[in-house]
Design an enzyme around this catalytic site. Structure first.
Site, PDB file in Angstrom:
ATOM      1  N   GLU A  41      17.729 103.088  -7.564  1.00 40.95           N
ATOM      2  CA  GLU A  41      19.059 102.704  -7.078  1.00 40.95           C
ATOM      3  C   GLU A  41      19.764 103.946  -6.526  1.00 40.95           C
ATOM      4  OE1 GLU A  41      22.456 101.567  -5.848  1.00 40.95           O
ATOM      5  OE2 GLU A  41      21.012 100.035  -6.470  1.00 40.95           O
ATOM      6  N   TYR A 222      41.081  74.638   4.545  1.00 38.75           N
ATOM      7  CA  TYR A 222      40.509  74.880   5.865  1.00 38.75           C
ATOM      8  C   TYR A 222      41.587  74.956   6.935  1.00 38.75           C
ATOM      9  CZ  TYR A 222      36.407  72.935   3.422  1.00 38.75           C
ATOM     10  OH  TYR A 222      35.412  72.668   2.524  1.00 38.75           O
ATOM     11  N   ASP A 314      19.117  89.922   0.504  1.00 41.48           N
ATOM     12  CA  ASP A 314      19.925  90.168   1.696  1.00 41.48           C
ATOM     13  C   ASP A 314      19.247  91.076   2.714  1.00 41.48           C
ATOM     14  OD1 ASP A 314      21.898  88.585   0.662  1.00 41.48           O
ATOM     15  OD2 ASP A 314      23.293  90.211   0.190  1.00 41.48           O
ATOM     16  N   ALA A 327      23.081  84.577  -3.536  1.00 36.70           N
ATOM     17  CA  ALA A 327      22.444  85.130  -4.732  1.00 36.70           C
ATOM     18  C   ALA A 327      21.347  84.213  -5.249  1.00 36.70           C
ATOM     19  CB  ALA A 327      23.493  85.366  -5.820  1.00 36.70           C
TER      20      ALA A 327
END
EC number: 1.-.-.-
Length: 476
Positions: A41, A222, A314, A327
């Site tokens: 990481e 919306y 991703d 996810a």
């Protein structure tokens, strides 16, 4: 179990780059299979606070439950049982689709602070010495019978396969393209190198509880070029995001970056936009604990791997947060790759780590995951444009079809979730609901046909709408 014990049980070694949800989940899966691995990481800590949150749907929940982690996540947030939708003309409707999903699958829909998700994945990981921070990858070297990853501090880590779980700004993707261009020019197409585009930006926020936003509910509000979606905790936090259409479309990596000042400016511009009858964007911003603004890349690559390098999450498919599957899709990637690696680890050392075996495995990984990931990506893309009323067709579908298409939306949601991938070598929980058995993972998904099917549903409503307007005009 010590690192030595893992190495004794598997000669296969996996280098995971990225302490992301995808990367840490893959590490958990590999630990369960006693496959040697390491996580690199680049940041100094695994779980920084960035203001983002993650939706966990039954397809992701089932995988986390297989790993023995789901109870930790479920305790962090009450399940969503009701969805409230608001349109700019004041029309509202409510749906108990989330509650029905829970009843059918045995798992609710929950939203959790991304920091907490990463923190839990790390704290529950049994081999913390395998997770190394401050390890920024500089380059990848192909060694014929293996691969080496070199980090900024000069360290080199050798293994049989490198997994790029390092997000949209993936260094491993860049290295994969560089090596492919050097050794097989043209293999990586210009279309793949321009696959990620940006048309929307998003302010993600976490706010203190607002009394009128009831726990266990969430709101979709919306408007034209804008939507705000909230999830409400019990005696706790409000997770929310404001998604806005940008003036022009850009192609990654030449996409906009945003500061804290930009987030404040956007929320100020839409301060009076109503999330509910009693709450405006200004209320969310005034009570915020943290917030950040980011460009929303969208796209999916046609090539997911090269040689001994593979991408997941991703780094290979990026979608907007509107349908909450980013996810969960990454979790499915990790489960399939781990299942294939588990099968490979049972072969002899020479057969299991050969270039031929790796290529065959990675081909199977992409062929298994591509169609489902592409369909999810396409549905997310459609959802973002439906929620922001991007054109006349989507405006009419959202306003005059979606509120009345509950049974069909439920049917499609059930089929999509029930055909999800999971970890093949781990048992399922007894809490599984009946919907999992209604379809198999081999059933072809129909997500890709969403716009066509919605248009078919729209036409009768459109004719009725025009007929009503005509009658009103004639009678006046």
């Amino acid at each position: 179990m010590s690192q030595a014990t893992v190495e004794e049980k598997s000669k296969l070694r996996v280098i995971i780059v990225g302490g992301s949800v995808a990367g840490l989940t893959l590490a958990h899966c590999l630990a369960k299979a006693n496959i040697d691995h390491i996580v690199l990481e680049k940041r100094a800590e695994i779980s920084p606070q960035e203001g983002a949150f993650i939706g966990i749907w039954p397809n992701g929940a089932r995988i986390l439950d297989q790993l023995g982690l789901y109870d930790d996540f479920e305790s962090l947030m009450p399940p969503v049982h009701r969805m409230n939708v608001r349109f700019p003309d004041g029309f509202t409707f409510s749906s108990f689709l989330p509650r029905t999903i829970q009843e059918r699958f045995g798992y609710p829909i929950i939203s959790i602070d991304r920091q907490k998700v990463l923190e839990t994945l790390y704290e529950r990981y049994p081999h913390k010495s395998n997770v190394l921070v401050n390890k920024k990858v500089m380059n990848v070297r192909l060694l014929g019978k293996g691969v080496s990853v070199v980090t900024e501090d000069g360290s080199a880590y050798n293994g049989d396969i490198v997994v790029g779980a390092d997000g949209i700004h993936s260094r491993i993707r860049s290295e994969m393209w560089r090596l492919a261009d050097e050794n097989h020019p043209g293999l990586i197409t210009s279309e793949d190198k321009q696959a990620f585009t940006v048309e929307y930006a998003c302010v993600f926020g976490i706010s203190e509880q607002l009394p009128s936003l009831r726990a266990g509910e969430h709101i979709n509000s919306y408007s034209n070029g804008l939507c705000v979606i909230t999830f409400h905790g019990e005696k706790g936090r409000i997770f929310w995001f404001l998604l806005v259409k940008l003036p022009k479309k850009t192609t990654y990596p030449n996409t906009p970056r945003f500061s804290a000042g930009d987030a404040a400016s956007v929320c100020n511009n839409f301060a009076t936009f109503r999330v509910s009858e009693d709450v405006c964007v200004s209320d969310l911003w005034m009570h915020k604990l943290c917030a950040s603004m980011t460009a929303l890349e969208e796209g999916i690559l046609e090539r997911w791997h090269y040689d001994r390098i593979v991408l997941l999450g991703d780094s290979v498919h990026k979608m907007t947060p509107n349908i909450g599957q980013g996810a969960n899709t990454a979790l499915e990637d990790a489960s399939v790759l781990a299942s294939l690696l588990n099968n490979l680890s049972k072969l002899s050392t020479e057969d299991g780590t050969s270039a031929y075996a790796m290529t065959k495995l990675l081909d199977e990984f992409q062929s298994t995951r591509y169609e489902r990931a592409k369909n999810t990506h396409d549905k997310s893309r459609f959802g973002a444009r439906l929620h922001t009323r991007d054109d006349m067709i989507k405006t009419l579908i959202g306003r005059y079809v979606f509120p009345y298409a509950g049974p069909r939306v439920l049917e499609r949601s059930v089929k999509s979730l029930a055909t999800a991938h999971s970890v093949e070598y781990l048992p399922f929980s007894k809490r599984l609901g009946p919907a999992w058995g209604e379809y198999s993972s081999r059933t072809k998904s129909t997500l890709g046909s969403t716009p066509i099917q919605m248009l078919t549903l729209l036409l009768p409503c459109l004719f009725y709408f025009m007929y009503s307007k005509l009658n009103l005009s004639l009678s006046s």
